[in-house]
Design an enzyme around this catalytic site. Structure first.
Site, PDB file in Angstrom:
ATOM      1  N   HIS A 126       1.056   9.414  -2.674  1.00 62.02           N
ATOM      2  CA  HIS A 126       2.061   8.419  -2.304  1.00 62.02           C
ATOM      3  C   HIS A 126       1.991   7.115  -3.165  1.00 62.02           C
ATOM      4  O   HIS A 126       0.959   6.594  -3.154  1.00 62.02           O
ATOM      5  CB  HIS A 126       2.037   8.257  -0.791  1.00 62.02           C
ATOM      6  CG  HIS A 126       1.162   7.604  -0.178  1.00 62.02           C
ATOM      7  ND1 HIS A 126      -0.316   7.684  -0.681  1.00 62.02           N
ATOM      8  CD2 HIS A 126       0.816   6.883   0.900  1.00 62.02           C
ATOM      9  CE1 HIS A 126      -1.026   7.293   0.038  1.00 62.02           C
ATOM     10  NE2 HIS A 126      -0.632   6.764   1.075  1.00 62.02           N
TER      11      HIS A 126
ATOM     12  N   GLU B  78      -6.010  -1.645   3.257  1.00 64.85           N
ATOM     13  CA  GLU B  78      -6.308  -0.328   3.268  1.00 64.85           C
ATOM     14  C   GLU B  78      -7.235  -0.068   2.265  1.00 64.85           C
ATOM     15  O   GLU B  78      -7.091  -0.365   0.963  1.00 64.85           O
ATOM     16  CB  GLU B  78      -5.428   0.586   3.548  1.00 64.85           C
ATOM     17  CG  GLU B  78      -5.903   2.224   3.454  1.00 64.85           C
ATOM     18  CD  GLU B  78      -4.843   3.178   3.345  1.00 64.85           C
ATOM     19  OE1 GLU B  78      -5.271   4.385   3.943  1.00 64.85           O
ATOM     20  OE2 GLU B  78      -3.993   2.986   3.099  1.00 64.85           O
TER      21      GLU B  78
ATOM     22  N   HIS C 230      -1.153   1.950  -3.182  1.00 60.45           N
ATOM     23  CA  HIS C 230       0.204   2.155  -2.464  1.00 60.45           C
ATOM     24  C   HIS C 230       0.496   0.805  -1.589  1.00 60.45           C
ATOM     25  O   HIS C 230      -0.309   0.044  -1.163  1.00 60.45           O
ATOM     26  CB  HIS C 230       0.129   3.476  -2.060  1.00 60.45           C
ATOM     27  CG  HIS C 230      -0.696   3.564  -0.860  1.00 60.45           C
ATOM     28  ND1 HIS C 230      -1.684   4.088  -0.892  1.00 60.45           N
ATOM     29  CD2 HIS C 230      -0.258   3.300   0.371  1.00 60.45           C
ATOM     30  CE1 HIS C 230      -2.466   4.337   0.082  1.00 60.45           C
ATOM     31  NE2 HIS C 230      -1.544   3.787   1.161  1.00 60.45           N
TER      32      HIS C 230
ATOM     33  N   TYR D 294      -8.661   0.950   7.486  1.00 55.38           N
ATOM     34  CA  TYR D 294      -7.553  -0.227   7.624  1.00 55.38           C
ATOM     35  C   TYR D 294      -8.175  -1.519   8.440  1.00 55.38           C
ATOM     36  O   TYR D 294      -9.052  -1.449   9.242  1.00 55.38           O
ATOM     37  CB  TYR D 294      -6.285   0.319   8.469  1.00 55.38           C
ATOM     38  CG  TYR D 294      -5.523   1.300   8.164  1.00 55.38           C
ATOM     39  CD1 TYR D 294      -4.475   1.025   7.094  1.00 55.38           C
ATOM     40  CD2 TYR D 294      -5.800   2.653   8.400  1.00 55.38           C
ATOM     41  CE1 TYR D 294      -3.861   1.899   6.546  1.00 55.38           C
ATOM     42  CE2 TYR D 294      -4.899   3.562   8.049  1.00 55.38           C
ATOM     43  CZ  TYR D 294      -3.791   3.299   6.924  1.00 55.38           C
ATOM     44  OH  TYR D 294      -3.192   4.285   6.511  1.00 55.38           O
TER      45      TYR D 294
ATOM     46  N   HIS E 147      -6.961  10.746   7.018  1.00 53.80           N
ATOM     47  CA  HIS E 147      -5.626  11.255   7.368  1.00 53.80           C
ATOM     48  C   HIS E 147      -5.392  12.595   7.232  1.00 53.80           C
ATOM     49  O   HIS E 147      -6.086  13.354   6.718  1.00 53.80           O
ATOM     50  CB  HIS E 147      -4.728  10.547   6.292  1.00 53.80           C
ATOM     51  CG  HIS E 147      -4.667   9.012   6.305  1.00 53.80           C
ATOM     52  ND1 HIS E 147      -4.560   8.327   7.360  1.00 53.80           N
ATOM     53  CD2 HIS E 147      -4.927   8.070   5.277  1.00 53.80           C
ATOM     54  CE1 HIS E 147      -4.267   7.101   7.098  1.00 53.80           C
ATOM     55  NE2 HIS E 147      -4.807   6.881   5.626  1.00 53.80           N
TER      56      HIS E 147
ATOM     57  N   HIS F 136       1.099  -2.270   5.407  1.00 50.83           N
ATOM     58  CA  HIS F 136      -0.410  -2.672   4.519  1.00 50.83           C
ATOM     59  C   HIS F 136       0.008  -2.270   3.221  1.00 50.83           C
ATOM     60  O   HIS F 136       0.801  -1.645   2.755  1.00 50.83           O
ATOM     61  CB  HIS F 136      -1.330  -1.754   5.148  1.00 50.83           C
ATOM     62  CG  HIS F 136      -1.174  -0.175   4.742  1.00 50.83           C
ATOM     63  ND1 HIS F 136      -0.619   0.688   5.554  1.00 50.83           N
ATOM     64  CD2 HIS F 136      -1.646   0.644   3.592  1.00 50.83           C
ATOM     65  CE1 HIS F 136      -0.598   1.967   4.850  1.00 50.83           C
ATOM     66  NE2 HIS F 136      -1.172   1.850   3.892  1.00 50.83           N
TER      67      HIS F 136
END
Length: 304
Positions: A197, A262, A148, A252, A243, A211
């Protein structure tokens, strides 16, 4: 008609040779083609020709490519985008190496997104006939695929509306200033597949990249990646940690040009009936970094 997944990330780097050490020797991507000032790479478990393009000359995002299900879908998405009011342009086979005809869109945030259905498929490192679990000659982290991106937008509402109304993405999670209709949107995590996502965006300057991410299998691979980043003196931004938003585990880090990458693992599955999860701004630090519950200034201010 559907957008299936993120297909490629095309980004600028200041030093192509130095960047190749990072993306090949540390992350384990393979070089599949070269053009003057450009290198095309893919990860070991990706079928399509490439997923990352590095272009020498600066930093930041050039464009994103999303693969759609059928060529016939392109005209429909083009009409929707035009009705929404964004700039559209047809792209021809050969405009992008190994990629067929498509539609180029300029988002309300000034980012360029390309939609396409046809791309040369070169296969994975393990093949499709009685494949092994993974290739024995993995390099570095051995990332299997891109996952993503996160971009910034002055008007997150307009970008969320675009991805929802034009491309049929759905919001898995949102960050607002306060609950209810009076709350302002600060960020949205949206999906077109069954991941948490496929793109996300937060409030910030137009046209910037926060990112792009690679998927790893689990927490142990995240930790192994962290060890390799230490061995290779990779600049780490945050992590390893978890997260709250997406529930994924993460590190990251930066490529040699300062573009943030990431590695991401875990998270939940999404479906068309997935209800949107809401976070409020006062809990944003916990939402981004669930364990430490702190946002460093660099994470919110360093963009390319």
């Amino acid at each position: 008609m559907s957008v299936m997944r993120l297909g490629y990330v095309h980004t600028r780097v200041t030093d192509l040779a130095e960047s190749l050490k990072h993306y090949h020797e540390t992350l384990g991507m393979q070089v599949v083609a070269e053009e003057p000032g450009k290198v095309f790479l893919k990860a070991w478990d990706e079928y399509d020709h490439h997923s990352v393009v590095l272009e020498e000359g600066g930093v930041g995002l050039v464009k994103l490519g999303y693969k759609v299900e059928r060529s016939a879908d392109l005209e429909d998405y083009e009409k929707r985008a035009q009705q929404f009011g964004v700039l559209t342009e047809r792209m021809s086979k050969g405009d992008n190496l190994a990629v067929g005809d498509g539609v180029r869109l300029v988002l309300p945030s000034d980012h360029v997104v390309e939609l396409y259905a046809d791309v040369e498929q070169t296969g994975t490192a393990t093949g499709v006939l009685n494949p092994e679990a993974w290739p024995r000659d993995l390099v570095g982290v051995g990332v299997p695929r891109i996952d993503h991106t996160l971009i910034t937008a002055e008007d997150p509402v307009a970008v969320e509306r675009f991805f929802s109304e034009v491309l049929d993405f759905r919001a898995s999670e949102r960050v607002v200033t306060e609950p209810g209709e009076d709350g302002d949107l600060l960020g949205s995590w949206m999906f077109c597949s069954n991941t948490p996502h496929d793109i996300a965006f937060i409030k910030g300057p137009n046209g910037k990249l926060h990112h792009f991410a690679y998927q790893l299998a689990d927490w142990s691979e995240i930790l192994r990646a962290g060890d390799l980043f230490a061995m290779d003196d990779v600049s780490v931004d945050v992590g390893p940690t978890r997260h709250g938003i997406t529930r994924g585990t993460t590190i990251y880090f930066f490529d040699p040009s300062g573009n943030r990458n990431e590695v991401f693992a875990g998270g939940y599955m999404t479906f068309p009936d997935f209800p949107t999860i809401t976070w409020t701004a006062d809990e944003l630090a916990k939402g981004i970094f669930y364990i430490g519950r702190e946002l460093n200034e660099r994470f919110t201010s360093v963009l390319t």
